[in-house]
Motif scaffolding. Structure first.
Motif, PDB file in Angstrom:
ATOM      1  N   PHE A 265     -34.425  27.541 -34.773  1.00  0.00           N
ATOM      2  CA  PHE A 265     -33.724  26.324 -34.381  1.00  0.00           C
ATOM      3  C   PHE A 265     -33.982  25.244 -35.422  1.00  0.00           C
ATOM      4  N   ASP A 266     -33.112  24.250 -35.404  1.00  0.00           N
ATOM      5  CA  ASP A 266     -33.255  23.120 -36.320  1.00  0.00           C
ATOM      6  C   ASP A 266     -34.092  22.034 -35.647  1.00  0.00           C
ATOM      7  N   THR A 267     -33.563  21.477 -34.575  1.00  0.00           N
ATOM      8  CA  THR A 267     -34.299  20.464 -33.810  1.00  0.00           C
ATOM      9  C   THR A 267     -34.247  20.831 -32.335  1.00  0.00           C
ATOM     10  N   ALA A 268     -35.209  20.300 -31.599  1.00  0.00           N
ATOM     11  CA  ALA A 268     -35.260  20.534 -30.153  1.00  0.00           C
ATOM     12  C   ALA A 268     -35.784  19.277 -29.480  1.00  0.00           C
ATOM     13  N   VAL A 269     -35.565  19.207 -28.165  1.00  0.00           N
ATOM     14  CA  VAL A 269     -36.074  18.082 -27.396  1.00  0.00           C
ATOM     15  C   VAL A 269     -36.787  18.639 -26.168  1.00  0.00           C
ATOM     16  N   ILE A 270     -37.941  18.087 -25.846  1.00  0.00           N
ATOM     17  CA  ILE A 270     -38.677  18.490 -24.661  1.00  0.00           C
ATOM     18  C   ILE A 270     -38.720  17.313 -23.693  1.00  0.00           C
ATOM     19  N   PHE A 271     -38.362  17.578 -22.443  1.00  0.00           N
ATOM     20  CA  PHE A 271     -38.457  16.593 -21.355  1.00  0.00           C
ATOM     21  C   PHE A 271     -39.692  16.956 -20.535  1.00  0.00           C
ATOM     22  N   VAL A 272     -40.618  16.037 -20.438  1.00  0.00           N
ATOM     23  CA  VAL A 272     -41.808  16.236 -19.610  1.00  0.00           C
ATOM     24  C   VAL A 272     -41.710  15.252 -18.443  1.00  0.00           C
ATOM     25  N   LEU A 273     -41.655  15.802 -17.222  1.00  0.00           N
ATOM     26  CA  LEU A 273     -41.425  15.004 -16.016  1.00  0.00           C
ATOM     27  C   LEU A 273     -42.662  15.065 -15.126  1.00  0.00           C
ATOM     28  N   GLU A 274     -43.171  13.916 -14.733  1.00  0.00           N
ATOM     29  CA  GLU A 274     -44.287  13.850 -13.799  1.00  0.00           C
ATOM     30  C   GLU A 274     -43.852  13.047 -12.573  1.00  0.00           C
ATOM     31  N   PHE A 275     -44.303  13.493 -11.411  1.00  0.00           N
ATOM     32  CA  PHE A 275     -43.881  12.872 -10.149  1.00  0.00           C
ATOM     33  C   PHE A 275     -45.102  12.226  -9.494  1.00  0.00           C
ATOM     34  N   ASP A 276     -45.167  10.925  -9.648  1.00  0.00           N
ATOM     35  CA  ASP A 276     -46.297  10.153  -9.099  1.00  0.00           C
ATOM     36  C   ASP A 276     -46.142  10.030  -7.591  1.00  0.00           C
ATOM     37  N   GLY A 277     -47.266  10.151  -6.890  1.00  0.00           N
ATOM     38  CA  GLY A 277     -47.259  10.003  -5.437  1.00  0.00           C
ATOM     39  C   GLY A 277     -46.993  11.294  -4.693  1.00  0.00           C
ATOM     40  N   LEU A 278     -46.859  12.416  -5.394  1.00  0.00           N
ATOM     41  CA  LEU A 278     -46.556  13.673  -4.705  1.00  0.00           C
ATOM     42  C   LEU A 278     -47.743  14.142  -3.860  1.00  0.00           C
ATOM     43  N   LYS A 279     -48.961  13.889  -4.332  1.00  0.00           N
ATOM     44  CA  LYS A 279     -50.129  14.301  -3.548  1.00  0.00           C
ATOM     45  C   LYS A 279     -50.195  13.533  -2.243  1.00  0.00           C
ATOM     46  N   GLU A 280     -49.937  12.233  -2.314  1.00  0.00           N
ATOM     47  CA  GLU A 280     -49.939  11.425  -1.088  1.00  0.00           C
ATOM     48  C   GLU A 280     -48.816  11.866  -0.148  1.00  0.00           C
ATOM     49  N   PHE A 281     -47.684  12.237  -0.719  1.00  0.00           N
ATOM     50  CA  PHE A 281     -46.563  12.727   0.088  1.00  0.00           C
ATOM     51  C   PHE A 281     -46.962  14.005   0.824  1.00  0.00           C
ATOM     52  N   ASN A 282     -47.691  14.886   0.144  1.00  0.00           N
ATOM     53  CA  ASN A 282     -48.149  16.124   0.782  1.00  0.00           C
ATOM     54  C   ASN A 282     -49.108  15.838   1.923  1.00  0.00           C
ATOM     55  N   GLN A 345     -31.936  10.143  -7.205  1.00  0.00           N
ATOM     56  CA  GLN A 345     -31.218  10.356  -5.944  1.00  0.00           C
ATOM     57  C   GLN A 345     -31.996  11.273  -5.017  1.00  0.00           C
ATOM     58  N   VAL A 346     -32.550  12.357  -5.577  1.00  0.00           N
ATOM     59  CA  VAL A 346     -33.332  13.290  -4.757  1.00  0.00           C
ATOM     60  C   VAL A 346     -34.586  12.608  -4.211  1.00  0.00           C
ATOM     61  N   LEU A 347     -35.258  11.852  -5.065  1.00  0.00           N
ATOM     62  CA  LEU A 347     -36.497  11.203  -4.633  1.00  0.00           C
ATOM     63  C   LEU A 347     -36.240  10.109  -3.608  1.00  0.00           C
ATOM     64  N   LEU A 348     -35.132   9.390  -3.734  1.00  0.00           N
ATOM     65  CA  LEU A 348     -34.798   8.349  -2.760  1.00  0.00           C
ATOM     66  C   LEU A 348     -34.493   8.927  -1.393  1.00  0.00           C
ATOM     67  N   ARG A 349     -33.811  10.075  -1.393  1.00  0.00           N
ATOM     68  CA  ARG A 349     -33.485  10.721  -0.111  1.00  0.00           C
ATOM     69  C   ARG A 349     -34.740  11.240   0.576  1.00  0.00           C
ATOM     70  N   ALA A 350     -35.726  11.664  -0.223  1.00  0.00           N
ATOM     71  CA  ALA A 350     -36.928  12.263   0.362  1.00  0.00           C
ATOM     72  C   ALA A 350     -37.910  11.191   0.836  1.00  0.00           C
ATOM     73  N   SER A 351     -38.295  10.359  -0.090  1.00  0.00           N
ATOM     74  CA  SER A 351     -39.287   9.339   0.253  1.00  0.00           C
ATOM     75  C   SER A 351     -39.446   8.388  -0.912  1.00  0.00           C
ATOM     76  N   ARG A 352     -39.693   7.140  -0.589  1.00  0.00           N
ATOM     77  CA  ARG A 352     -39.926   6.151  -1.649  1.00  0.00           C
ATOM     78  C   ARG A 352     -41.349   6.227  -2.179  1.00  0.00           C
ATOM     79  N   GLN A 353     -42.149   7.121  -1.603  1.00  0.00           N
ATOM     80  CA  GLN A 353     -43.527   7.236  -2.061  1.00  0.00           C
ATOM     81  C   GLN A 353     -43.619   7.956  -3.402  1.00  0.00           C
ATOM     82  N   VAL A 354     -42.635   8.804  -3.701  1.00  0.00           N
ATOM     83  CA  VAL A 354     -42.675   9.613  -4.921  1.00  0.00           C
ATOM     84  C   VAL A 354     -41.756   8.964  -5.953  1.00  0.00           C
ATOM     85  N   SER A 355     -42.289   8.793  -7.165  1.00  0.00           N
ATOM     86  CA  SER A 355     -41.496   8.199  -8.243  1.00  0.00           C
ATOM     87  C   SER A 355     -41.558   9.090  -9.485  1.00  0.00           C
TER      88      SER A 355
END
Length: 652
Positions: A265-282, A345-355
């Protein structure tokens, strides 16, 4: 020779034999008929001539007799007319000296027409005056016989053409199932298991077709079962059960492999996503609700990046990473916007605790894993601290050790191509049980202007960016061919990697086919390897290129195999001559039982297909023994030998 041609030849021979028989029978019958006609004709002429000659002979008027005979003789139907006296002395004789037969000279020799004479006595009352003898001329009979032979031959030839045409049509209809059977048999031989959908009417052919379909279905079902087992083991080893994405182990193997130095490949992009508050949600809603939320998030990520994603994995309890290759700036912007919108949209439908806290890093083949993830962590923290909720995109700068700028790399590679500044290294591939050499794999390195070796992971990304891989592959293969054409070459059989960019280049494909047609003896000594990544990325291009290799008589192997989720289906669709197992997978089998089970499933599938396996990165006796226990055919690595420099000289 095809069955159709054999049948046509057999029918032609039979027809020719029948024609010869009919022709001989016709000639003999006509000959007998003509001989009878000649005898009757001569006798009638002699009888008719005896009456006019009676008066002339009675008056002893030889002139009158001569005139009467000449009148009849000049018609040309008679070969000879004679008048004899009672003592047998010839009084008058007329004979046609010239041959008037308009037939081939061989015909009178082969078919001798007998012309019996016709005789009649000349008498006056009771006194016998003499005898007239008439012999018919056979020229007209021969002409008639020749015409009848020509007409018979013409009619038989016309009938032969008609019958031949009808036979061709009928054989095409009758033998069409055989052609399909042959096609399916060849496909099975090439490990492509097809079926014949239309059953022939002939009972014998119908049984053969049913048997072949049954065999093909059985083998296909067994392979499907092996693929399902292998996929189960792969999921156990490399898939996260909650999210359905790659787990950390699988992601690391594939990401490290992506960063390896094979210029994919020539160039690539990596998206790293972290979901804050998921432990509290659990803790508040339960782990089942937390797992369901994580599954929904994973589905969104997979759907958004599906067009470009090469790897999508869960790399931590609350972290997901997606790697997309060869995406332009506009595409990256669109991915960021859509991904951010849908996840929110998914996080808003589930709970405002997770961002969401996320970062995107654009990198190249020369960058290290540590650099990439450290910048991703920085981008994630920037998004947290900024409070804007916007995913930030970071571009990693090129290393200072590289030649300044993309233009400089282009000039360096161009000059290396013009001056043929390439160095080849060869590493042996050995048969494990017998320790026999199979072939050598060739690696290329570029020489800079100071004569220093430039590693592939330095120049290949820029070569890809400037669309120079076809020219590089052409230069490397040319050097290999020159080496193989030298007297007593050091390496008898060579394997070389070809990039996806070269496979997509029609000019490169045309050159390769023409070059090997010019030196067909090389085809059996050359193998071309395509990465699992290239095969899975573009099936149509891979199929076309493999067909070209088959046409040229070159062996085809799949390199770095075993990590892609769709790898086994690719092998099923495009069966190679051999498979090279990825070195990262081989290094895992001693310590990771799930990876080992996945490898054993691949081995069983390959054995079912009759495809030899080559293990890469064989570094120790312990690893060798483990591979031999798993019945892997061949191996490659430092245990068998380090890459050796090839000295290439132009053949005389």
């Amino acid at each position: 020779m095809t069955l159709r041609r054999q049948l046509l030849i057999a029918i032609s021979v039979i027809f020719f034999a029948v024609f010869i028989g009919l022709q001989i029978l016709s000639v003999l019958t006509t000959k007998d008929y003509l001989q009878q006609q000649l005898a009757s004709h001569a006798q009638d002429a002699a009888t008719a001539l005896s009456r006019p000659l009676e008066d002339a002979m009675a008056k002893n008027d030889q002139t009158l007799a001569d005139i009467q005979i000449t009148t009849l003789f000049d018609r040309g139907y008679y070969k000879k007319i004679m008048v004899l006296d009672p003592a047998g002395k010839v009084i008058i004789s007329k004979e046609l000296p010239a041959n008037k037969e308009k037939v081939p000279t061989w015909m009178p020799v082969l078919f001798d027409l007998q012309t019996p004479p016709g005789e009649a006595f000349i008498s006056s009352g009771w006194r016998q005056l003499g005898k007239v003898v008439v012999i018919s001329h056979p020229a007209y009979a021969y002409e008639y016989l020749w015409r009848s032979m020509q007409e018979m031959a013409l009619w038989m030839f016309v009938m032969y053409l008609i019958i031949w045409g009808l036979t061709v049509v009928l054989l095409r209809i009758i033998l069409s199932p055989l052609e399909k059977i042959e096609e399916v048999a060849i496909a099975i031989q090439e490990k492509r298991f097809q079926r014949i959908e239309v059953l022939p009417q002939a009972r014998e052919l119908q049984r053969v077709v049913i048997a072949m379909n049954h065999m093909s279905d059985r083998i296909s079902a067994l392979l499907d079962e092996e693929i399902a087992k292998a996929e189960t083991y792969r999921r156990d080893a490399f898939m996260d059960k909650v999210s359905g994405l790659e787990n950390r182990h699988g992601f690391d193997l594939r990401f490290n492999h992506l960063l390896s130095e094979d210029g994919r490949f020539d160039t690539a992009v990596i998206f790293v996503l972290e979901f804050d508050g998921l432990k509290e949600f659990n803790h508040q809603y339960g782990y089942q609700q937390g797992d369901a939320l994580l599954a929904d998030v994973s589905t969104v990520v997979r759907e958004v990046v599906s067009k470009y994603a090469n790897i999508v994995g869960r790399i931590g309890g609350t972290s997901i990473a997606a790697v997309c290759i060869d995406v332009d700036e506009k595409g990256i912007g669109q991915l960021v916007d859509v991904l951010q919108y849908r996840l929110n949209q998914v996080l808003l439908r589930a709970s405002r605790q997770v961002s969401l806290a996320a970062g995107a890093v654009v990198f190249g083949l020369a960058h290290t894993r540590t650099d990439i993830f450290s910048r991703a962590d920085l981008a994630i923290e920037t998004m947290r601290q900024s409070g804007t909720g916007q995913i930030s995109v970071v571009h990693l700068e090129e290393s200072e050790t590289q030649i300044a700028g993309s233009h400089g790399w282009r000039i360096l590679i161009r000059n290396a191509l013009a001056e043929n500044r390439w160095v080849l290294f060869a590493q042996p591939v050995m048969r494990l049980q017998l320790r026999q050499l199979v072939h050598h794999e060739v690696f290329s390195r570029l020489l800079d202007t100071q004569g220093n070796l430039v590693p592939a992971n330095k120049f290949l990304p820029m070569a890809l960016r400037h669309q120079l891989m076809p020219e590089i592959d052409q230069a490397v293969i040319t050097l290999i061919i020159d080496m193989l054409l030298t007297p007593n070459p050091a390496f008898k059989h060579i394997a070389v990697n070809v990039s996806l960019q070269s496979m997509e280049s029609q000019d490169f494909c045309d050159w390769l086919l023409a070059r090997l047609k010019f030196s067909p003896e090389l085809a059996g000594r050359l193998s071309v390897e395509i990465s699992e990544f290239g095969c899975a990325r573009d099936h149509a291009v891979t199929k076309k290129f493999v067909a070209l290799l088959r046409e040229a008589g070159i062996r085809f192997g799949v390199d770095h195999f075993g990590l892609d989720p769709h790898a086994l289906n690719v092998i099923r669709e495009i069966p190679p001559d051999y498979i090279k197992l990825d070195g990262g997978l081989i290094q895992q089998i001693a310590s990771n039982e799930s990876s080992h089970a996945h490898l054993r499933a691949i081995i069983k599938f390959a054995q079912s297909m009759g495809i030899p396996l080559i293990a890469q990165n064989v570094e120790s006796e312990e690893s060798l023994q483990l591979l031999m226990t798993d019945q892997i055919d061949c191996g490659q690595g430092f245990y068998f030998g380090v890459p050796e420099k090839i000295v290439v000289s132009k053949p005389d």
